[in-house]
Design a protein around this motif. Sequence first.
Motif, PDB file in Angstrom:
ATOM      1  N   LEU A  34      44.019  34.389  26.903  1.00  0.00           N
ATOM      2  CA  LEU A  34      43.611  34.172  28.195  1.00  0.00           C
ATOM      3  C   LEU A  34      43.773  35.575  28.992  1.00  0.00           C
ATOM      4  O   LEU A  34      42.694  36.082  29.670  1.00  0.00           O
ATOM      5  N   GLY A  35      44.784  36.074  28.941  1.00  0.00           N
ATOM      6  CA  GLY A  35      45.044  37.347  29.620  1.00  0.00           C
ATOM      7  C   GLY A  35      44.336  38.462  29.138  1.00  0.00           C
ATOM      8  O   GLY A  35      43.715  39.055  30.001  1.00  0.00           O
ATOM      9  N   LYS A  37      41.548  38.241  27.733  1.00  0.00           N
ATOM     10  CA  LYS A  37      39.834  37.831  27.983  1.00  0.00           C
ATOM     11  C   LYS A  37      39.854  38.304  29.740  1.00  0.00           C
ATOM     12  O   LYS A  37      38.662  38.903  30.090  1.00  0.00           O
ATOM     13  N   VAL A  38      40.770  38.096  30.695  1.00  0.00           N
ATOM     14  CA  VAL A  38      40.698  38.676  31.726  1.00  0.00           C
ATOM     15  C   VAL A  38      40.534  39.998  31.943  1.00  0.00           C
ATOM     16  O   VAL A  38      39.884  40.726  32.744  1.00  0.00           O
ATOM     17  N   MET A  41      37.211  41.079  30.953  1.00  0.00           N
ATOM     18  CA  MET A  41      36.200  40.847  31.956  1.00  0.00           C
ATOM     19  C   MET A  41      36.197  41.968  32.967  1.00  0.00           C
ATOM     20  O   MET A  41      35.172  42.343  33.565  1.00  0.00           O
ATOM     21  N   VAL A  42      37.396  42.233  33.611  1.00  0.00           N
ATOM     22  CA  VAL A  42      37.900  43.119  34.697  1.00  0.00           C
ATOM     23  C   VAL A  42      37.346  44.504  34.359  1.00  0.00           C
ATOM     24  O   VAL A  42      36.652  45.384  35.118  1.00  0.00           O
ATOM     25  N   ASP A  79      38.513  28.653  29.826  1.00  0.00           N
ATOM     26  CA  ASP A  79      37.633  29.480  29.388  1.00  0.00           C
ATOM     27  C   ASP A  79      36.236  29.725  30.398  1.00  0.00           C
ATOM     28  O   ASP A  79      35.835  30.282  31.019  1.00  0.00           O
ATOM     29  N   LEU A  82      37.264  30.555  34.073  1.00  0.00           N
ATOM     30  CA  LEU A  82      37.397  31.804  34.352  1.00  0.00           C
ATOM     31  C   LEU A  82      35.689  32.449  34.313  1.00  0.00           C
ATOM     32  O   LEU A  82      35.627  33.183  35.138  1.00  0.00           O
ATOM     33  N   GLU A  83      34.988  32.000  33.462  1.00  0.00           N
ATOM     34  CA  GLU A  83      33.451  32.370  33.525  1.00  0.00           C
ATOM     35  C   GLU A  83      32.637  32.083  34.675  1.00  0.00           C
ATOM     36  O   GLU A  83      32.073  32.811  35.122  1.00  0.00           O
ATOM     37  N   ALA A  86      33.848  34.315  37.439  1.00  0.00           N
ATOM     38  CA  ALA A  86      33.321  35.870  37.369  1.00  0.00           C
ATOM     39  C   ALA A  86      31.986  35.615  37.593  1.00  0.00           C
ATOM     40  O   ALA A  86      31.370  36.771  38.579  1.00  0.00           O
ATOM     41  N   TRP A 118      49.005  43.282  39.210  1.00  0.00           N
ATOM     42  CA  TRP A 118      48.778  42.368  38.133  1.00  0.00           C
ATOM     43  C   TRP A 118      50.429  41.912  37.820  1.00  0.00           C
ATOM     44  O   TRP A 118      50.864  40.907  37.360  1.00  0.00           O
TER      45      TRP A 118
END
Length: 481
Positions: A34-35, A37-38, A41-42, A79, A82-83, A86, A118
């Motif tokens: 997950l980290g 993935k973040v 995305m960033v 997931d 998070l989506e 965003a 972070w």
Amino acid sequence: MSDQDDPRPFPDPAQLPEVPPDTLGLDAEEMRRLGHKVVDMVVDRAMARGQEPAIRTGDAADLRDRLGGPLPEAPGDPDAALELMAEVALAHQQHGDHPRYFARVPGPAAFAAILGEWMGTGFNTICASWGGASGPATVELVALGWLSEMLGLPAGTEGVLLSGGSMGNLTGFAVARAEMGPGVAYLTDQTHASLPRNLRALGFAGDEIARLPADARWRMSAETLRAAISRDRAAGRRPMMVVATAGATNTGAVDPLPEIADICASEGLWLHVDGAYGAPAAITEEGRAALAGLDRADSLALDPHKWLFQPYDLGVCLVTRPGALERSFAIHPEYLRDVREGAGEVNFGDRSLELSRRSRALKLWMSLRTYGAARFRQAVRDGIACAETAEAMLRAAPETWEVVTPAQLGIVCFAGRGADAAAHEAAARALAESGYACVTTTSLGGRSVLRLCTINPLTTEDDLRGTLDRLAAALAAPPAG
């Protein structure tokens, strides 16, 4: 082996004994996935930020419907959350790091600063006492020292990191009142609106807030200030503080700091400077000249989340009188004795009204270590030059535009020929709704103007030209309906 000799900041996870699962945790592999993935995305968003709308405002009911719903009682899909965050929540906002976001004062955050933010969040870092946060406190002291040096402030300047300009100015005002006692504070009609509110919140009475008219260049007039001080003394009031502005939000104007500092010195007044966005210009030679006298301030507020390219939030209050912050805010309850064992060390909980406070310094420290001060100076120079380029474009089309205030510290104000407030507001609204760019309108002496703030290093001449062309087209279009 002492903790100072241990080369590892924390144990090898493979060597840890098995422990019961964390009720509010995830397993290590899921946290890593997950980290990552973040981060993806960033970074993906950062690479495409010029393609997204500069600002997007949603419908309140629709957003509440998509982001709300019944209280989640059972575990959900991280997931999907998070989506949703965003694609819906974070998509509906102003994007201050967009190269064509020219409204208010943009906040184009540097990625190294994001990494520092972070880390602080991931380590659940607090920076209140020396005993509880000697490492983060040292980072804050170092970052404050570097910042003071870059700004050319005198040796011995002390400071504290806060949420932004409102709290930075309020903190400076509180120190001034604690050091000087009650009295009248002088500011102008171009002072940021949050500052009179701060004074009222601190208990300044109506006749202790003297709001003076700005001069023809939208600055504090030294003559008007002298006359007001003389008038108040004659009326039995006690002048206490002058609030000068280094980079007015409307126009970028800088009050005549050397003259004001002379008045404060001769009259025995505290000089506070609101440099929330403009003070960072002093890290360059050009800005240092425009901000001459900044080093004579007793207190100074500025926002690194504006022109020092830090993520929200990060404000600073700097005080050039050593010990004044602690004299104003220090508390000594019995339940904090065990974290105050470092005699002579700094407890940042004693430098403002914040006791529980996160480590905002990590991002500033990280970005200065990563990029170096020279690259910050160049980025600030680019912002100054960008406004000058915009002014030249405006002056090249006198049949369309009138420059109302020249480029000053990254801001230029202008008006459409023959356009009134309604036309300006409609053009700015149409531009924002298109997603291409965002500008603001404001009022100077009762006159409506458009305003550009150009402090993003990613902004190009094409961005400026495209924005002005679209504004001109909107002003030329016949009214709707």
